[in-house]
Structures are given as C-alpha cells and as structure tokens.
Design a protein around this motif. Structure first.
Motif, PDB file in Angstrom:
ATOM      1  N   THR A  28       0.051  -3.304 -19.103  1.00 45.66           N
ATOM      2  CA  THR A  28       1.185  -3.927 -18.414  1.00 45.66           C
ATOM      3  C   THR A  28       1.724  -3.008 -17.323  1.00 45.66           C
ATOM      4  OG1 THR A  28       2.560  -3.097 -20.238  1.00 45.66           O
ATOM      5  CG2 THR A  28       1.922  -5.416 -20.314  1.00 45.66           C
ATOM      6  N   ALA A  29       1.767  -1.698 -17.599  1.00 45.97           N
ATOM      7  CA  ALA A  29       2.235  -0.737 -16.598  1.00 45.97           C
ATOM      8  C   ALA A  29       1.244  -0.646 -15.443  1.00 45.97           C
ATOM      9  CB  ALA A  29       2.418   0.638 -17.231  1.00 45.97           C
ATOM     10  N   ALA A  30      -0.052  -0.678 -15.771  1.00 46.83           N
ATOM     11  CA  ALA A  30      -1.075  -0.624 -14.722  1.00 46.83           C
ATOM     12  C   ALA A  30      -0.993  -1.859 -13.830  1.00 46.83           C
ATOM     13  CB  ALA A  30      -2.463  -0.529 -15.358  1.00 46.83           C
ATOM     14  N   LYS A  31      -0.782  -3.015 -14.442  1.00 49.60           N
ATOM     15  CA  LYS A  31      -0.646  -4.246 -13.654  1.00 49.60           C
ATOM     16  C   LYS A  31       0.550  -4.161 -12.716  1.00 49.60           C
ATOM     17  CE  LYS A  31      -2.868  -7.795 -16.494  1.00 49.60           C
ATOM     18  NZ  LYS A  31      -2.682  -9.071 -17.237  1.00 49.60           N
ATOM     19  N   ARG A  32       1.637  -3.629 -13.242  1.00 49.02           N
ATOM     20  CA  ARG A  32       2.841  -3.500 -12.434  1.00 49.02           C
ATOM     21  C   ARG A  32       2.590  -2.564 -11.242  1.00 49.02           C
ATOM     22  NH1 ARG A  32       5.888  -2.965 -16.366  1.00 49.02           N
ATOM     23  NH2 ARG A  32       5.923  -0.688 -16.533  1.00 49.02           N
ATOM     24  N   GLN A  33       1.883  -1.466 -11.484  1.00 46.83           N
ATOM     25  CA  GLN A  33       1.567  -0.532 -10.407  1.00 46.83           C
ATOM     26  C   GLN A  33       0.668  -1.184  -9.359  1.00 46.83           C
ATOM     27  OE1 GLN A  33      -0.167   2.778 -12.464  1.00 46.83           O
ATOM     28  NE2 GLN A  33       1.781   3.535 -13.257  1.00 46.83           N
ATOM     29  N   ILE A  34      -0.309  -1.952  -9.837  1.00 48.10           N
ATOM     30  CA  ILE A  34      -1.218  -2.643  -8.918  1.00 48.10           C
ATOM     31  C   ILE A  34      -0.461  -3.663  -8.077  1.00 48.10           C
ATOM     32  CG2 ILE A  34      -3.163  -4.266  -8.801  1.00 48.10           C
ATOM     33  CD1 ILE A  34      -4.328  -2.799 -11.262  1.00 48.10           C
ATOM     34  N   GLN A  35       0.438  -4.410  -8.729  1.00 47.15           N
ATOM     35  CA  GLN A  35       1.230  -5.413  -8.016  1.00 47.15           C
ATOM     36  C   GLN A  35       2.147  -4.759  -6.986  1.00 47.15           C
ATOM     37  OE1 GLN A  35       3.145  -7.368 -11.301  1.00 47.15           O
ATOM     38  NE2 GLN A  35       1.390  -8.694 -11.746  1.00 47.15           N
ATOM     39  N   GLU A  36       2.763  -3.644  -7.385  1.00 49.30           N
ATOM     40  CA  GLU A  36       3.654  -2.935  -6.457  1.00 49.30           C
ATOM     41  C   GLU A  36       2.872  -2.371  -5.266  1.00 49.30           C
ATOM     42  OE1 GLU A  36       5.539  -0.088  -8.928  1.00 49.30           O
ATOM     43  OE2 GLU A  36       6.982  -1.502  -9.790  1.00 49.30           O
ATOM     44  N   ALA A  37       1.676  -1.852  -5.545  1.00 43.79           N
ATOM     45  CA  ALA A  37       0.843  -1.316  -4.473  1.00 43.79           C
ATOM     46  C   ALA A  37       0.408  -2.431  -3.525  1.00 43.79           C
ATOM     47  CB  ALA A  37      -0.382  -0.614  -5.053  1.00 43.79           C
ATOM     48  N   ALA A  38       0.041  -3.586  -4.114  1.00 47.43           N
ATOM     49  CA  ALA A  38      -0.369  -4.726  -3.291  1.00 47.43           C
ATOM     50  C   ALA A  38       0.798  -5.225  -2.447  1.00 47.43           C
ATOM     51  CB  ALA A  38      -0.897  -5.851  -4.179  1.00 47.43           C
ATOM     52  N   LYS A  39       1.992  -5.235  -3.048  1.00 43.27           N
ATOM     53  CA  LYS A  39       3.193  -5.672  -2.318  1.00 43.27           C
ATOM     54  C   LYS A  39       3.499  -4.717  -1.169  1.00 43.27           C
ATOM     55  CE  LYS A  39       8.072  -6.816  -2.984  1.00 43.27           C
ATOM     56  NZ  LYS A  39       9.193  -6.886  -3.971  1.00 43.27           N
ATOM     57  N   ALA A  40       3.394  -3.410  -1.459  1.00 46.83           N
ATOM     58  CA  ALA A  40       3.656  -2.407  -0.424  1.00 46.83           C
ATOM     59  C   ALA A  40       2.637  -2.524   0.708  1.00 46.83           C
ATOM     60  CB  ALA A  40       3.603  -1.009  -1.034  1.00 46.83           C
ATOM     61  N   GLU A  41       1.382  -2.765   0.335  1.00 45.24           N
ATOM     62  CA  GLU A  41       0.330  -2.919   1.351  1.00 45.24           C
ATOM     63  C   GLU A  41       0.588  -4.160   2.202  1.00 45.24           C
ATOM     64  OE1 GLU A  41      -4.548  -3.384   1.573  1.00 45.24           O
ATOM     65  OE2 GLU A  41      -3.564  -2.815  -0.306  1.00 45.24           O
ATOM     66  N   LYS A  42       1.034  -5.220   1.557  1.00 44.17           N
ATOM     67  CA  LYS A  42       1.336  -6.467   2.277  1.00 44.17           C
ATOM     68  C   LYS A  42       2.495  -6.253   3.247  1.00 44.17           C
ATOM     69  CE  LYS A  42       2.209 -11.380   1.425  1.00 44.17           C
ATOM     70  NZ  LYS A  42       2.441 -12.417   0.377  1.00 44.17           N
ATOM     71  N   ALA A  84       3.421  -3.400   4.520  1.00 46.90           N
ATOM     72  CA  ALA A  84       2.958  -2.510   5.583  1.00 46.90           C
ATOM     73  C   ALA A  84       2.179  -3.299   6.639  1.00 46.90           C
ATOM     74  CB  ALA A  84       2.084  -1.409   4.997  1.00 46.90           C
ATOM     75  N   ALA A  85       1.365  -4.249   6.173  1.00 45.07           N
ATOM     76  CA  ALA A  85       0.602  -5.085   7.102  1.00 45.07           C
ATOM     77  C   ALA A  85       1.539  -5.944   7.947  1.00 45.07           C
ATOM     78  CB  ALA A  85      -0.371  -5.971   6.326  1.00 45.07           C
ATOM     79  N   LYS A  86       2.613  -6.462   7.317  1.00 45.62           N
ATOM     80  CA  LYS A  86       3.598  -7.259   8.052  1.00 45.62           C
ATOM     81  C   LYS A  86       4.307  -6.403   9.103  1.00 45.62           C
ATOM     82  CE  LYS A  86       4.751 -10.736   4.537  1.00 45.62           C
ATOM     83  NZ  LYS A  86       5.837 -11.244   3.658  1.00 45.62           N
ATOM     84  N   ASP A  87       4.676  -5.165   8.693  1.00 47.74           N
ATOM     85  CA  ASP A  87       5.347  -4.257   9.627  1.00 47.74           C
ATOM     86  C   ASP A  87       4.449  -3.943  10.819  1.00 47.74           C
ATOM     87  OD1 ASP A  87       7.572  -4.185   8.019  1.00 47.74           O
ATOM     88  OD2 ASP A  87       7.029  -2.302   7.018  1.00 47.74           O
TER      89      ASP A  87
END
Length: 263
Positions: A214-228, A230-233
């Motif tokens: 569950t913690a790994a999923k949360r980290q992956i989701q947060e990383a994907a959100k941050a990447e998204k 960053a792409a928007k920025d």
C-alpha cells in the motif's frame, strides 16, 4: 466454481500447477498467496478439487443495477465473502472473523498477506494482522502459494486478456502450533508472517521489498502525479514562451511596417 468458471478457465488458459499434493483432502487450511492480479482468486480455485473462500470488498456485492447484481452473483459463485472496508480496523477485524468462521467449518480459506495487489510484480512485506491472527486463533496449517505470471494476462488498462499459461506453485504446510495462544504478541505475529512471506518468495522467485505494498502504491501514485504536474508546468512554460515569441514577432513586424510607411 468448478462447473461455471473453473472449467472454461482451465480450458482457455491451461494453468500449470506444482505441489497439489500439499493441499489436504479434508480439514481446515489457510492458503497464503502472493497477489499479482485480479484473476488470482479465480485461477487458484480452478486447479483445486476443494472450495476455497476468499474475502472481497463489500462494494462488489452491493452495487445497484443489473451490472451490480451480476457482479454480486459472480463473486458469490467463486466463493468470495463480502467484507466492509469502510474503516481500516473494522475491515481487518471483519476479515479475521470471516476467516475463522470458514476454517471452523473445516474448509479452505484463501488470503493475500500483502493486503493488496503488487504494483510492480515484486513481493511486498506481509501484514501481520490478518494471516497470523487467523492461523494462531484456529491452529490451521498455513500453505504458501505462489501465483506465476498472472499479472501478464490482463495488465492495467487492457480490456481483453492475453491467452497464456499462468502457473501456481503450492508449498508444504507450515505449522505454527508452537505459537498457540500468542496471537496478542505483535512480535510473534510479525515472525509468523515473515516466515510465510519467505516461503512465498522461494516459491515465486520474486524480488522481495521490505515495505508494505500500500505504501509502495502510494509512492508510485505520488510520483506519477508529480510527473504529470511537471509535464503540465513544462507545457505551460512552452506555451507562454511561444506566445511571447509570437508577440515579439508581431511587434517587430508592426515596427517594420511603420518604418516603411514613414520612409
């Protein structure tokens, strides 16, 4: 399960299985498996002669409408029990109670110690609150199980499953009677869970990660959100730069035109 789903699954995917002799012909036992895919709860029962009961989200049984009723009928047909997961602690207690009831009837109870599907195919730390407590409360043997390649059949985002042969390895039963009556000791619960996870790792060949899935999923989701984000920025910055360049070009053309007029 055997007649409605198990037969077609075996015919279509031809799963291979090792260690069937480790499943007792009768009496209670806990099947503790890694969790790679939504289909794990279908392939494992399909290769066994005995019924296996898993737990599932209550939402699968209470969704309204025709689709909801069909989903509920499907999960009941494959031997899954509804558990209300609205509260983390309440969900855990409900799962433990359900598991104990299944085992007290002399049946097989299936559980995923990781608590959720692996986000990347690796094996994650087992949660001690469910598996170990059920095992120590009932005295039932724990049989480690490894699902192989089930995550490749229908990866996230794929609607049509890929026809390929998944595998199932079933290990020898683990006896934890030496810890009987110690289900309140968190160190004992951790030791029992880690021993089971080690056996699953040996069977599956997965890389082990000593964090909860569950913690790994949360980290992956947060990383994907941050990447998204960053792409928007970056897209916004590029758009602003393009607009600035366009404005400067227009200004230069206007100045040139005015100069020609003046001449």
């Amino acid at each position: 399960m055997k007649f409605s789903i198990g037969g077609p699954l075996k015919l279509a995917f031809r799963p291979w299985v090792e260690g069937l002799e480790n499943i007792p012909a009768e009496g209670p036992a806990i099947l503790a498996s890694n969790h790679l895919s939504f289909s794990d709860s279908f392939f494992l029962p399909a290769v066994l002669d005995r019924k296996v009961t898993f737990i599932a989200k209550a939402e699968y049984f209470t969704t309204p409408g025709i689709k909801g009723r069909m989903t509920a009928a499907f999960f009941k047909g494959v031997g899954q029990l509804p558990v209300d997961r609205s509260g983390a602690r309440g969900a855990g207690e409900a799962a433990i109670k359900s598991g104990i009831e299944v085992l007290e009837r002399g049946e097989l109870f299936g559980i995923y110690p990781e608590g959720t599907r692996s986000p990347d195919g690796r094996l994650y730390r087992g949660k001690p609150g469910g598996l170990a407590r059920v095992a120590l409360a009932t005295g039932a043997p724990v049989i480690p199980v490894a699902m192989i390649d089930t995550e490749k059949i229908q990866p996230p985002g794929k609607v049509v499953p890929k026809l390929m042969r998944p595998g199932i390895r079933i290990g020898e039963p683990l006896d934890f009677s030496r810890y009987q009556g110690m289900e309140g000791d968190r160190f004992v619960l951790r030791a029992v869970t880690d021993e089971v996870m080690y056996e699953i790792m040996k069977l599956s060949g997965q890389e082990y990660v000593d964090v909860y899935a569950t913690a790994a999923k949360r980290q992956i989701q947060e990383a994907a959100k941050a990447e998204k984000e960053a792409a928007k920025d970056l897209a916004r910055a590029q758009k602003a730069e393009a607009q600035k360049a366009e404005a400067e070009k227009a200004e230069a053309e206007k100045a040139a035109a005015e100069k020609l007029e003046a001449e």
